[in-house]
Each structure stands twice: as C-alpha cells, then as structure tokens.
Design an enzyme around this catalytic site. Structure first.
Site, PDB file in Angstrom:
ATOM      1  N   GLY A   1       0.959  -1.659   4.962  1.00  0.00           N
ATOM      2  CA  GLY A   1       1.289  -2.870   5.717  1.00  0.00           C
ATOM      3  C   GLY A   1       0.114  -3.695   6.182  1.00  0.00           C
ATOM      4  O   GLY A   1       0.220  -4.421   7.164  1.00  0.00           O
ATOM      5  N   GLY A   2      -1.036  -3.603   5.500  1.00  0.00           N
ATOM      6  CA  GLY A   2      -2.180  -4.416   5.913  1.00  0.00           C
ATOM      7  C   GLY A   2      -2.493  -4.148   7.371  1.00  0.00           C
ATOM      8  O   GLY A   2      -2.486  -3.009   7.823  1.00  0.00           O
TER       9      GLY A   2
ATOM     10  N   SER B   1     -11.062  -2.077   5.971  1.00  0.00           N
ATOM     11  CA  SER B   1      -9.653  -1.739   5.743  1.00  0.00           C
ATOM     12  C   SER B   1      -8.937  -1.530   7.072  1.00  0.00           C
ATOM     13  O   SER B   1      -9.575  -1.316   8.107  1.00  0.00           O
ATOM     14  CB  SER B   1      -9.573  -0.445   4.934  1.00  0.00           C
ATOM     15  OG  SER B   1      -8.241   0.005   4.833  1.00  0.00           O
ATOM     16  N   SER B   2      -7.610  -1.584   7.007  1.00  0.00           N
ATOM     17  CA  SER B   2      -6.788  -1.234   8.175  1.00  0.00           C
ATOM     18  C   SER B   2      -6.029   0.069   7.969  1.00  0.00           C
ATOM     19  O   SER B   2      -5.232   0.468   8.824  1.00  0.00           O
ATOM     20  CB  SER B   2      -5.763  -2.348   8.440  1.00  0.00           C
ATOM     21  OG  SER B   2      -6.421  -3.540   8.733  1.00  0.00           O
TER      22      SER B   2
ATOM     23  N   THR C   1      -4.354   2.267  -1.924  1.00  0.00           N
ATOM     24  CA  THR C   1      -3.812   0.931  -2.182  1.00  0.00           C
ATOM     25  C   THR C   1      -4.494   0.240  -3.350  1.00  0.00           C
ATOM     26  O   THR C   1      -5.610   0.599  -3.740  1.00  0.00           O
ATOM     27  CB  THR C   1      -3.989   0.053  -0.914  1.00  0.00           C
ATOM     28  OG1 THR C   1      -3.294  -1.176  -1.072  1.00  0.00           O
ATOM     29  CG2 THR C   1      -5.458  -0.252  -0.636  1.00  0.00           C
TER      30      THR C   1
ATOM     31  N   ASP D   1     -10.379  -8.218   0.900  1.00  0.00           N
ATOM     32  CA  ASP D   1     -10.533  -7.692   2.265  1.00  0.00           C
ATOM     33  C   ASP D   1     -11.928  -7.957   2.837  1.00  0.00           C
ATOM     34  O   ASP D   1     -12.182  -7.671   4.005  1.00  0.00           O
ATOM     35  CB  ASP D   1     -10.232  -6.186   2.308  1.00  0.00           C
ATOM     36  CG  ASP D   1      -8.737  -5.905   2.357  1.00  0.00           C
ATOM     37  OD1 ASP D   1      -7.950  -6.869   2.410  1.00  0.00           O
ATOM     38  OD2 ASP D   1      -8.351  -4.723   2.346  1.00  0.00           O
TER      39      ASP D   1
ATOM     40  N   THR E   1       0.905  -1.140   0.000  1.00  0.00           N
ATOM     41  CA  THR E   1       0.000   0.000   0.000  1.00  0.00           C
ATOM     42  C   THR E   1       0.942   1.187   0.000  1.00  0.00           C
ATOM     43  O   THR E   1       2.149   1.004   0.061  1.00  0.00           O
ATOM     44  CB  THR E   1      -0.878  -0.079   1.271  1.00  0.00           C
ATOM     45  OG1 THR E   1      -1.732  -1.203   1.139  1.00  0.00           O
ATOM     46  CG2 THR E   1      -1.721   1.151   1.498  1.00  0.00           C
TER      47      THR E   1
HETATM   48  O1  DON Z   1      -7.158  -1.835   3.205  1.00  0.00           O
HETATM   49  C1  DON Z   1      -6.366  -2.560   3.767  1.00  0.00           C
HETATM   50  O2  DON Z   1      -6.228  -2.602   4.971  1.00  0.00           O
HETATM   51  C2  DON Z   1      -5.467  -3.423   2.933  1.00  0.00           C
HETATM   52  N1  DON Z   1      -6.058  -3.725   1.661  1.00  0.00           N
HETATM   53  C3  DON Z   1      -4.207  -2.691   2.781  1.00  0.00           C
HETATM   54  C4  DON Z   1      -3.250  -3.550   2.068  1.00  0.00           C
HETATM   55  C5  DON Z   1      -1.920  -3.184   2.430  1.00  0.00           C
HETATM   56  O3  DON Z   1      -1.618  -2.356   3.234  1.00  0.00           O
HETATM   57  C6  DON Z   1      -0.980  -3.945   1.727  1.00  0.00           C
HETATM   58  N2  DON Z   1       0.225  -3.267   1.843  1.00  0.00           N
HETATM   59  N3  DON Z   1       0.878  -2.558   2.251  1.00  0.00           N
END
Ligand code: DON
Length: 575
Positions: free
Chosen positions: A476-477, A455-456, A402, A426, A384
């Site tokens: 970072g998810g 989302s995070s 992202t 997600d 992201t």
């Molecule tokens: O929205 C979210 O939380 C995830 N799709 C974000 C994905 C993510 O941060 C991947 N990488 N950094």
C-alpha cells in the site's frame, strides 16, 4: 531431509496443477489451505495466492525452516502473483529466531551506476513523471534473488534447489488463474500492448485469460531453472543478466551487466521498539517503515486509546496526529543509510516521542506545514505484497516485496519472462523540485549511483515476554506504515480477535496532503462530523492495505493464519 523434501515438493506441485491450489480452497491431506482463517499447531504461511502459500507450507512440512518457506513462497508468488510477486523487484525480510533474537535482510533495488539526481529530466529540460515512473530509466537494479540467496545461505536449512523447484513447476506447467487475477490481467491488457513481451506472456495471443484457465510462463520457468541451478549467478550473470541488459540498452535504460554483477543484498539490524510492553521488530532504513512505526507507537503510548476505542473521533484524532508527525520526519530525514546518516535512534526514542506528543492538542487538528521540508510527498500505488511465515520451532519471517506499481514498469525481459520494477520512482524526482502535485525535492533521497530508494514497506514481528505474538505487514505504498500501526493498536489496545485485527477499517494520513483518508465504514457520519469539527479534512476511500498475518493464540499456543478479506486471493496454509 533433502530427498524427503524433493518428493513432497514434486507431489505438491503436481497437486497444485491438478486441483488443489486453484482458486477454490482445497485441503491437501497434510496441508490445510483456505481463503479464510487456518489454525495449526505446527507451521503456517499466509500469502497473496493459494499456490504460493501451499508451496511454503510444503517446505515447512518437509523440514525446511521459516526462512526456507519464505523463499519458496516468494518465488512462487513471482509466478502466480505478477502484479507484485517478483524476481525483478526488491523488498525486505524480517526474521525473529526462536531464542528471541532478530535480524533483517535488505534486498531493496539500487540505482544503476550511471544514475544521477537529474536523470528524470526530459529533453525539454523539465522533470518528467513518465521517465520517473514508467520508462526503462524507472527500473532499479533488482534485489529479490540476491536477498533470498543471502537469507538462505545465512539461515536456510533446506537445499536451495528445493526452494526454487515449486516456482519452476508453477511457471513451466502453469497454474490456475483466479477470478481476481483474470480481472487484473484483462484490465491491463491494453496498456501491455506497448510492451510486446508482457502482452504475449499475460494473454493468449492477445485474448485475456479467463478464470480457471492455466497460465504457463515458459521463459520465466527457464530463468527460474537458471536460478535454481546457479543460485544468484543464475540471475545476476550469464544469460539472464545479458537478456536484462540487452532490454535496457534497447529501451534506453541504464542497467548494465556490471550493475547486476555488483548488486548485493544486506543483512542489517532491525528497528526495535516497545509498545505497552510488547516488543516491535521491524524494518530499518532504507525503509522508512519501522522507524516511522515505532515513532508513532511511542507517541500513542502516552494516550489511552483503549478507553476511547476503535472508530471513535478522539482515537482517530490521535492516530492522525501521530501519523502527521511520523510522516513529516520521514519526508525530512529518511533515506538509504549507506549514503545518508539517518537518526533512527533519536526518532524511535521515548524521549523524542514525549517531545512531539506535547505538540498534540486534544480535540484540535494541527496544521501540516510544507515549509518544514520544502516539499510534499504524494500518494502511492497499492501494488506490493506482504506474506507471513512461522515454522514449528517458532522461527518467524515477515516479508514485504514489490515491483512498486502494479506489474512494475510493465517491461518483461524478452526471453527471460519476468517483469521489471519501476522502483526508481521512489527516489525524489529532481533536486529542489517541490510542487502541489506531490513531488518532493529534498536531498537525502535523490538518485545517486548504487543508492537504494526510500521505501515505506514495514514487515513487522510482535513479541511479548520472549514469546512470539504476531507476524504482520501490508502492501500500500505510504499507507503501509499506517496499516501496520492499526494492526498493532487493534491487537494491543483494542484486544481484538485475529480476524478483527486484520479486517477492521483503517485510516491514513501522511502529513501532506493534509487529508485523512478513511476506509469506507471506518466511522459513522456523525462521528466523522465530530472529527471534521476538530479541524481535520477527511476523504473516504477503498480498502487500505492487504494484511496477510499470523497470530499466536495466547491460550493454546496455536498459530492462527489470517488472510486479509480485502484480497479474495489471499490464502493461509497450515500443516
Ligand atoms: O517501497 C515502497 O514503499 C513502495 N515502492 C511500495 C509500493 C507499494 O506498496 C505499492 N503497493 N502496494
């Protein structure tokens, strides 16, 4: 202002193509651009690619405000940072105005009209991870262009075209490929072979780009020109929408031109909290980020973590226990507020924190009970991008957006030159389906027509006594929320310098699996043994998060732009 901005942008784009914005950090006469810390009294952009930071700073310098610069930076990243920068994905923008008021924009992707909770089940009747994460059904209706257009229409000062132009130039004339990008593209080239438009766009007839070469994206340039000339309609209707819908139909996806026409970004109320006198302004649902962040900070407020200090086993224990509780509530309660009632007020209240703080024991790990929500969330990818902007009036913008996985679904829309997200991953995979591999099957976050997936992402702004303190965030998810938690604690409790706030090692715990993942170097082996003796299971891992942040120097009032050293492409641009 319009003409002045145009001429600056033309000059800036030309300079970028020639030398100034390539992998080597170079100062233009007016904009200081560097891979490391930049100080400026006037305006600042910190993002994941030098050309994008430069594009944003040039907009600021020409009189655009922080929202304008954030849009120009985001569109430039869609060209130069294809793992995550996007027009085919979605995200969130948090804005704090100079008078201390704030707002947020939600441009998270939506499920298409045809979506339903069982849509990730294959012909064999079983849940399919491939369909969920890497197929045309994994693509959500993109939100980025609508979000940027709405933010611009509501709070922008420059003309829309001037914000899109730098991205058009970077796509049409090309930009210099960095070492990191060359490595990343080479690493994906084999996988891209199944996606001919992506393979063609990101290689030279199948040969990987080398660092220093120029990457031109003509189809993307044409799409960006349509967006420049027609605004959101340049993406959500006409040629672009038709090309996207055709690719969906070809590959078995469900997004139609109607889905695109119906997509709308939303302005929402931020999640607000306080931490030891600092004001925290962050993202509301459908992100879980702001809610979980404020909940965890409220829990920590009852402990003297400044006394135990960073990297200490007792501090780590308290962080882990706060995270365990925040992530449990996230899994149980958070989803799209347009579909599900989310108790944000209760979760972010001091009274609730007092209640759950009482369940934390000194020196002894709690146990995460999967029975609490009948399921387990899993780990997520780290692709992201977060960027931060502050303008000369003190307007601050924090954006995280992202494609979900690196390069999203890997699907480039043929003829339109942009990658599509795989954000449908997600959503929870299947109602009631929970398993040891990390699936969760609770109701709130199931795929339904036009629902936004949870989302995070946690773009956040910190203030104190009415003054801006910092603009922070990370990719970072699920680790995002904990990375931002560390940034706040480093700043407020540990009194670290801006560089230390960003560079300090971090840890992650997400309730389940019941494992704390520590960044290599987080603490000594002896201290880790103490943490384990408390009952914590720990593992060690690579860098957590990429926090491209801006701080306000409390003495001089100067802006301090700090790219995260974990990302060799990150760059601060101040003027
Ligand atoms: O929205 C979210 O939380 C995830 N799709 C974000 C994905 C993510 O941060 C991947 N990488 N950094």
């Amino acid at each position: 202002m319009t003409n002045r901005l145009s001429s600056f942008l033309v000059a800036a784009t030309a300079a970028c193509v020639a030398v100034a914005c390539g992998p080597a950090a170079v100062d233009s006469p007016e904009v200081s651009l560097a891979r490391g810390t930049v100080n400026s009294g006037t305006g600042m952009v910190v993002s994941a690619y030098p050309d994008a930071s430069q594009a944003g700073a040039e907009v600021l310098r020409a009189g655009g405000n922080a929202v304008d610069a954030a849009i120009a930076t985001g569109l430039a990243l869609a060209v130069t940072h294809p793992t995550a920068g996007n027009i085919g994905g979605g995200g969130f923008m948090v804005i704090r105005f100079p008078d201390g008021t704030s707002t947020v924009f939600d441009f998270r992707e939506k499920a298409p009209l045809a979506a339903h909770p069982e849509m990730f089940v294959g012909e064999d009747g079983e849940y399919s991870s491939r369909i969920h994460h890497r197929s045309h059904l994994a693509v959500g209706v993109p939100g980025t262009v609508a979000g940027f257009a709405l933010a611009h229409e509501t709070y922008g000062a420059a003309s829309w075209g001037e914000l899109v132009d730098p991205a058009v130039g970077l796509a049409r004339d090309g930009f210099e490929v960095s070492e990191r990008l060359a490595r990343s593209l080479a690493g994906r080239l084999e996988a891209f072979q199944d996606y001919p438009a992506t393979h063609a766009q990101f290689s030279r007839d199948g040969v990987p780009y080398q660092a220093g070469e120029t990457l031109v994206q003509a189809d993307l340039a044409a799409t960006l020109e349509r967006i420049r000339d027609q605004g959101r309609d340049g993406f959500y209707s006409g040629v672009t929408a038709r090309l996207l819908a055709e690719e969906m139909a070809r590959g078995g996806g469900w997004i139609t031109e109607e889905d695109l026409a119906r997509y709308e970004a939303r302005e929402r109320e931020p999640v607000r909290g306080t931490y030891r006198g600092y004001e925290i302004i962050s993202m509301a649902p459908p992100s879980s980020g702001g809610t979980a962040l404020v909940e965890m900070l409220n829990v920590l407020e009852g402990f003297d973590v400044a006394a135990t200090g960073p990297g200490n086993p007792e501090t780590a224990h308290l962080l882990i226990e706060a995270m365990r509780r925040g992530f449990r509530d996230r899994a149980l309660l958070l989803a799209d507020p347009d579909f599900v009632e989310v108790p944000v007020g209760r979760l972010t209240s001091k009274a609730y924190a007092d209640e759950i703080r009482g369940t934390i024991q000194a020196g002894a790990a709690s146990v995460s009970d999967p029975g609490d929500v009948d399921g387990m969330p899993g780990w997520e990818s780290t692709e992201t991008t977060h960027y931060s902007v502050v303008d000369g009036d003190g307007m601050a913008v924090s954006v995280t957006y992202t494609l979900e996985g690196g390069y999203g679904s890997y699907i480039t829309v043929p003829g339109a030159g942009f990658l599509l997200n795989n954000e449908m991953g997600d959503f929870n995979g299947r109602p009631g389906l929970t398993n040891e591999r990390g699936l969760i099957g609770t109701e709130p976050n199931l795929a339904r027509p036009e629902q936004r997936m949870l989302s995070s992402m946690t773009p956040t702004i910190v203030a104190r006594d009415g003054e801006l303190v910092a603009v922070i965030g990370s990719p970072g998810g699920r680790t995002i929320i904990n990375t931002v938690l560390h940034l706040v604690v480093n700043l407020v409790d540990f009194g670290q310098s801006p560089e230390e706030v960003v560079a300090s090692k971090r840890l992650h715990h997400q309730w389940l699996p019941d494992v704390a993942r520590l960044e290599d170097g987080y603490m000594s082996a002896d201290d880790a043994a103490v943490l384990e003796a408390m009952g914590h299971v720990i593992s060690w891992g690579r860098g957590q998060g990429i926090a491209h942040c801006i701080f306000v120097d409390p003495d001089s009032g100067d802006l301090v732009g700090v790219p995260d050293p974990r990302d060799t492409d990150g760059a601060a641009a101040g003027y």
